[in-house]
Design a protein around this motif. Structure first.
Motif, PDB file in Angstrom:
ATOM      1  N   PHE A 155       0.794  -0.791   0.232  1.00 26.27           N
ATOM      2  CA  PHE A 155      -0.282  -0.395  -0.088  1.00 26.27           C
ATOM      3  C   PHE A 155       1.276   0.959  -0.245  1.00 26.27           C
ATOM      4  O   PHE A 155       0.118   2.164  -0.419  1.00 26.27           O
ATOM      5  N   GLU A 156       2.196   1.103   0.117  1.00 24.98           N
ATOM      6  CA  GLU A 156       2.548   2.565   0.240  1.00 24.98           C
ATOM      7  C   GLU A 156       3.600   2.524  -1.512  1.00 24.98           C
ATOM      8  O   GLU A 156       2.941   3.592  -1.719  1.00 24.98           O
TER       9      GLU A 156
ATOM     10  N   GLU B 137      -2.393  10.082  -6.485  1.00 23.50           N
ATOM     11  CA  GLU B 137      -2.351   8.766  -6.384  1.00 23.50           C
ATOM     12  C   GLU B 137      -3.001   7.829  -5.236  1.00 23.50           C
ATOM     13  O   GLU B 137      -4.225   7.396  -5.241  1.00 23.50           O
ATOM     14  N   MET B 138      -3.257   8.381  -4.271  1.00 22.91           N
ATOM     15  CA  MET B 138      -4.492   7.865  -2.847  1.00 22.91           C
ATOM     16  C   MET B 138      -5.525   8.006  -3.166  1.00 22.91           C
ATOM     17  O   MET B 138      -6.502   7.289  -4.049  1.00 22.91           O
TER      18      MET B 138
ATOM     19  N   MET C 210      -8.980   6.163  -4.130  1.00 23.78           N
ATOM     20  CA  MET C 210     -10.292   6.316  -3.411  1.00 23.78           C
ATOM     21  C   MET C 210     -11.457   6.637  -4.313  1.00 23.78           C
ATOM     22  O   MET C 210     -12.203   6.255  -3.934  1.00 23.78           O
ATOM     23  N   GLN C 211     -11.594   7.132  -5.510  1.00 17.06           N
ATOM     24  CA  GLN C 211     -12.207   7.901  -6.193  1.00 17.06           C
ATOM     25  C   GLN C 211     -12.722   6.800  -6.960  1.00 17.06           C
ATOM     26  O   GLN C 211     -13.908   6.300  -7.096  1.00 17.06           O
TER      27      GLN C 211
ATOM     28  N   PRO D 111      -4.690   5.832   8.503  1.00 16.70           N
ATOM     29  CA  PRO D 111      -4.716   7.264   9.521  1.00 16.70           C
ATOM     30  C   PRO D 111      -5.031   8.160   7.612  1.00 16.70           C
ATOM     31  O   PRO D 111      -5.760   8.622   7.734  1.00 16.70           O
ATOM     32  N   LYS D 112      -3.589   7.766   7.174  1.00 18.43           N
ATOM     33  CA  LYS D 112      -4.158   9.123   6.287  1.00 18.43           C
ATOM     34  C   LYS D 112      -5.938   8.427   5.305  1.00 18.43           C
ATOM     35  O   LYS D 112      -5.931   9.793   4.409  1.00 18.43           O
ATOM     36  N   VAL D 113      -5.764   7.192   4.979  1.00 17.56           N
ATOM     37  CA  VAL D 113      -7.163   7.024   4.591  1.00 17.56           C
ATOM     38  C   VAL D 113      -8.145   7.759   4.678  1.00 17.56           C
ATOM     39  O   VAL D 113      -9.010   8.423   4.027  1.00 17.56           O
TER      40      VAL D 113
END
Length: 349
Positions: A146-147, A155-156, A160-161, A215-217
């Motif tokens: 996931f990194e 990109e994250m 998510m979109q 956390p960032k998600v």
């Protein structure tokens, strides 16, 4: 044998269609990226290629060819005017290819074009090596999956979109494949944008769903995807491999297990089993392969995509049964939705 049948046998139509399949994908990708469907959606009347080109700042010749191809793909309808061909969106394009539509696949298309397509350039290498291709495609190590997947904030958000649009289309089918109304406390592990959690709370008004993700998600989901007014959707920051899982009635693992090896999946499912309340369950949502390897083609292609992008693969229902049983779950039920994703429900006694 008739001459017609003999001619059909000597013409490899299917192979030619497959060989040129990427031309279809890239036509769709380019039309979305350039804003063709948005332009035609916003117009009160059909437009000519010249008008679309002026609105988009593209060449008239290139635009005409693109619109013609989209009409051939039945993404646009074309009608002959007095002097030129006029184009408008089909109902399907208005619903699925414009950004503002609740069922828009625009972001899924962007992710396929900008990320997955680049990984698939190295499919041959992935088959030879048996591993994903982030290093070659993007110059990043995939030691931490996931990194690599979330290699930048942009990109994250794109990923998510993608997930948001997928569950806006398919989410209700999988959360209603079984009656989940008896489960009041639900944890959506790797819940990402929260789109599936939202489908779950709409289907079952008495439940609360907690999105458990990195956390960032979670921060991005809060900021960009979910309204703070929805009090039945909560958040929990954590890594489901590293951190303890809170107790719950039901855990949802939607498009999670296909990312990982069997060993990692048994590790995760065992953690879920230990945290699950007696009488609770886990809902696994995946694209299931048939037991005889006859399809579905989408799941077979997705399994190749897992090869170029992850550590995992798509699996048969029997394989998920074995993984769930190895973790301690029983009364395992499988429900095929007839669409891309299917559902497997396993209980803890």
């Amino acid at each position: 044998m008739s001459i017609k049948k003999e001619e059909d046998r000597s013409y490899p139509r299917k192979i030619l269609d497959y060989m040129e399949g990427f031309l279809v994908s890239k036509t769709l990708f380019a039309a979305c990226e350039l804003g063709v469907f948005e332009c035609l959606h916003d117009s009160e009347r059909p437009l000519s290629a010249a008008e679309v080109a002026r609105a988009l700042g593209t060449s008239e010749d290139g635009t005409e060819r693109l619109l013609s191809a989209c009409a051939g793909l039945e993404l646009l309808s074309a009608q002959r005017g007095d002097e030129e061909v006029l184009y408008r969106n089909t109902e399907m394009s208005d619903r699925y290819l414009t950004k503002a539509s609740p069922q828009s696949l625009y972001h899924s298309i962007q992710y396929n074009s900008k990320t997955i397509y680049l990984c698939w350039h190295y499919l041959t290498d992935a088959v030879r090596e048996g591993r994903n291709q982030y290093q070659k495609a993007f110059g990043v190590s995939s030691k931490d999956l996931f990194e690599a997947l979330y290699r930048s904030e942009a990109e994250m958000v794109k990923f998510m979109q993608l997930m948001n649009s997928v569950w806006n289309i398919c989410g209700r089918d999988v959360v209603t494949a079984f009656d989940l109304s008896s489960f009041r406390t639900i944890y959506d592990l790797g819940g990402c944008s929260g789109a599936l959690a939202r489908q779950c709370t709409m289907a079952y008004p008495e439940c609360t769903v907690t999105i458990f993700d990195l956390p960032k998600v979670v921060q991005t989901a809060r900021e960009h995807f979910l309204s703070i007014e929805d009090k039945r959707i909560l958040f929990h920051e954590g890594d489901f491999f590293e951190d303890e899982l809170p107790e719950a009635d039901l855990y949802i693992l939607a498009r999670i297990l296909h990312d990982w090896t069997d060993e990692r999946n048994v590790e995760l499912l065992t953690k879920v089993y230990r945290s699950c309340r007696a009488g609770g369950a886990v809902l696994v949502v995946e694209a299931l392969l048939s037991e005889d390897d006859s399809g579905p083609l989408t799941a077979q292609l997705y399994s190749l995509n897992m090869l170029v992008q992850t550590e995992g693969k798509e699996r048969r229902a029997s394989e998920y049964r074995r993984l769930l049983a190895a973790a301690g779950f029983s009364h395992i039920q499988v429900q095929r939705t007839g669409k891309i994703y299917d559902a497997v429900l396993a209980r803890k006694q």
